[in-house]
Design an enzyme around this catalytic site. Structure first.
Site, PDB file in Angstrom:
ATOM      1  N   SER A 159       0.796  -1.251   0.035  1.00  0.00           N
ATOM      2  CA  SER A 159      -0.131   0.103   0.067  1.00  0.00           C
ATOM      3  C   SER A 159       0.816   1.279  -0.206  1.00  0.00           C
ATOM      4  CB  SER A 159      -0.904  -0.022   1.091  1.00  0.00           C
ATOM      5  OG  SER A 159      -0.387   0.145   2.346  1.00  0.00           O
ATOM      6  N   ILE A 175      15.940  -8.440   7.637  1.00  0.00           N
ATOM      7  CA  ILE A 175      17.223  -7.759   8.184  1.00  0.00           C
ATOM      8  C   ILE A 175      18.186  -7.615   7.181  1.00  0.00           C
ATOM      9  CG2 ILE A 175      18.653  -7.958  10.015  1.00  0.00           C
ATOM     10  CD1 ILE A 175      16.312  -7.612  11.424  1.00  0.00           C
ATOM     11  N   ASN A 197      13.513   3.961   4.573  1.00  0.00           N
ATOM     12  CA  ASN A 197      12.536   3.088   5.359  1.00  0.00           C
ATOM     13  C   ASN A 197      11.120   3.736   5.858  1.00  0.00           C
ATOM     14  OD1 ASN A 197      11.833   0.405   6.074  1.00  0.00           O
ATOM     15  ND2 ASN A 197      12.603   0.668   8.029  1.00  0.00           N
ATOM     16  N   HIS A 231       8.907   2.944   9.005  1.00  0.00           N
ATOM     17  CA  HIS A 231       8.421   2.126  10.143  1.00  0.00           C
ATOM     18  C   HIS A 231       7.144   2.496  10.751  1.00  0.00           C
ATOM     19  CE1 HIS A 231       9.605  -0.607  13.331  1.00  0.00           C
ATOM     20  NE2 HIS A 231       9.253   0.280  14.364  1.00  0.00           N
TER      21      HIS A 231
HETATM   22  C1  GAR Z   1       3.727  -0.868   6.899  1.00  0.00           C
HETATM   23  O1  GAR Z   1       3.018  -0.535   7.954  1.00  0.00           O
HETATM   24  C2  GAR Z   1       5.356  -0.522   7.038  1.00  0.00           C
HETATM   25  O2  GAR Z   1       5.507   0.783   7.943  1.00  0.00           O
HETATM   26  C3  GAR Z   1       5.501  -2.020   7.699  1.00  0.00           C
HETATM   27  O3  GAR Z   1       4.959  -2.754   6.923  1.00  0.00           O
HETATM   28  C4  GAR Z   1       3.986  -2.277   6.418  1.00  0.00           C
HETATM   29  C5  GAR Z   1       3.890  -2.542   5.019  1.00  0.00           C
HETATM   30  O4  GAR Z   1       2.613  -2.271   4.415  1.00  0.00           O
HETATM   31  N1  GAR Z   1       7.073  -2.096   7.603  1.00  0.00           N
HETATM   32  C6  GAR Z   1       7.851  -2.447   8.511  1.00  0.00           C
HETATM   33  O5  GAR Z   1       7.364  -3.152   9.678  1.00  0.00           O
HETATM   34  C7  GAR Z   1       9.339  -2.611   8.336  1.00  0.00           C
HETATM   35  N2  GAR Z   1      10.047  -3.460   9.270  1.00  0.00           N
HETATM   36  P1  GAR Z   1       2.379  -1.986   2.670  1.00  0.00           P
HETATM   37  O6  GAR Z   1       3.102  -3.413   2.334  1.00  0.00           O
HETATM   38  O7  GAR Z   1       1.040  -1.838   2.727  1.00  0.00           O
HETATM   39  O8  GAR Z   1       3.066  -0.887   2.372  1.00  0.00           O
END
Ligand code: GAR
Length: 219
Positions: free
Chosen positions: A12, A91, A106, A108
Site C-alpha cells: 500500500s 534484516i 525506510n 517504520h
Molecule cells: C507498513 O506498515 C510498514 O510501515 C511496515 O510494513 C507495512 C507494509 O505495508 N514496515 C515494517 O514493519 C518494516 N519493518 P504495505 O506493504 O501495505 O506498504
C-alpha cells in the site's frame, strides 16, 4: 530521479508512491519493484501500473549474505539514486546497508525511537501509549535506528485494536512517505553522518512532525 522500491507484502505504501507519481507530485521513475516473496500483492500493483517487477526469493539462498549480494546486484542493474524500503521485511547485512548509505529510506510503523522491530501496534497498545504513528528514516546498520526524517502521530483511542490502529497508521504512512521521497528527489534531503539535512538545515534528532510542516517545507 530513478528509484527502486523493495516490498514483501501488500504494497500500500508502494501504491501511495505510484499515485503521487501519477498525479505529477513526485518526480521519480520507479525502475523496478523487487520483492523477496512471489505472493506479495504489491507486485500486482506494480504490474497494473506498468512497472517492471522482479522477485529475489530469500529461500533460494544459503544465507543472509548470499541473498543480500543477489539483491544488491538486482537493484544496481537499475542504477537507482534512491532505494525505498516499503514494507520490506528482511534484516539487511551491514555490507548491503553500507553500500546504500545515505540513499536508502525506510518507513517504520511506530514513532521511532519507540518500538523498533516487529509487532509495533500490539506493543504500543500493551504499553498504553497515548500517541502512536509512523516514521520515515534513513537506513543505517542499526535496525530501525537510522536518522529520522519525518513522522506522523496517530492518537490511540480507548478500545483500539492492533488492526484498527495499524489501518490508521497506514493512512499516515501514505502521506509521509511520498513527501520524504519528494524531498530526496528534489535534492533537498540529505543524510550527513548521523544527521539529516533538509534544505541544507539540520533537522532535530526527532525528525520533523508532519503536522508541523511549514509551507516552505511542503512547497
Ligand atoms: C507498513 O506498515 C510498514 O510501515 C511496515 O510494513 C507495512 C507494509 O505495508 N514496515 C515494517 O514493519 C518494516 N519493518 P504495505 O506493504 O501495505 O506498504
Amino acid at each position: 530521479m530513478p528509484i527502486v522500491v523493495l516490498i514483501s507484502g501488500s504494497g500500500s505504501n508502494l501504491q501511495a508512491i505510484i499515485d503521487a507519481m501519477q498525479a505529477g507530485e513526485l518526480p521519480v521513475e520507479i525502475r523496478a519493484v523487487i520483492s523477496n516473496r512471489t505472493d506479495a500483492y504489491g507486485l500486482e500493483r506494480a504490474r497494473a501500473a506498468g512497472i517492471h517487477t522482479e522477485v529475489v526469493d530469500h529461500r533460494e539462498y544459503a544465507g543472509r549474505e548470499a541473498f543480500d549480494r543477489a539483491l544488491q546486484k538486482t537493484i544496481d542493474a537499475h542504477e537507482p539514486a534512491l532505494v525505498v524500503l516499503a514494507g520490506f521485511m528482511r534484516i539487511l547485512t551491514h555490507e548491503f546497508v553500507e553500500h546504500y548509505m545515505g540513499r536508502m529510506l525506510n518507513i517504520h510503523p511506530a514513532l521511532l525511537p519507540l518500538f523498533p522491530g516487529l509487532n509495533t501496534h500490539e506493543r504500543a497498545l500493551q504499553e498504553a501509549v497515548k500517541q502512536h504513528g509512523a516514521t520515515v528514516h534513513f537506513v543505517t546498520t542499526e535496525v530501525d535506528g537510522g536518522p529520522l526524517v519525518l513522522s506522523a502521530r496517530v492518537p490511540v483511542r480507548p478500545g483500539d485494536t492492533a488492526e484498527g490502529l495499524a489501518a490508521r497508521v497506514l493512512e499516515q504512512e501514505h502521506r509521509i512517505y511520498p513527501q520524504a521521497i519528494r524531498w530526496f528527489a528534489e535534492g533537498r534531503l540529505q543524510m550527513q553522518y548521523d544527521r539529516v539535512l533538509l534544505d541544507e538545515k539540520p533537522l532535530p534528532t526527532t525528525g520533523i512532525d508532519f503536522a508541523e510542516l511549514t509551507t516552505d517545507q511542503t512547497r
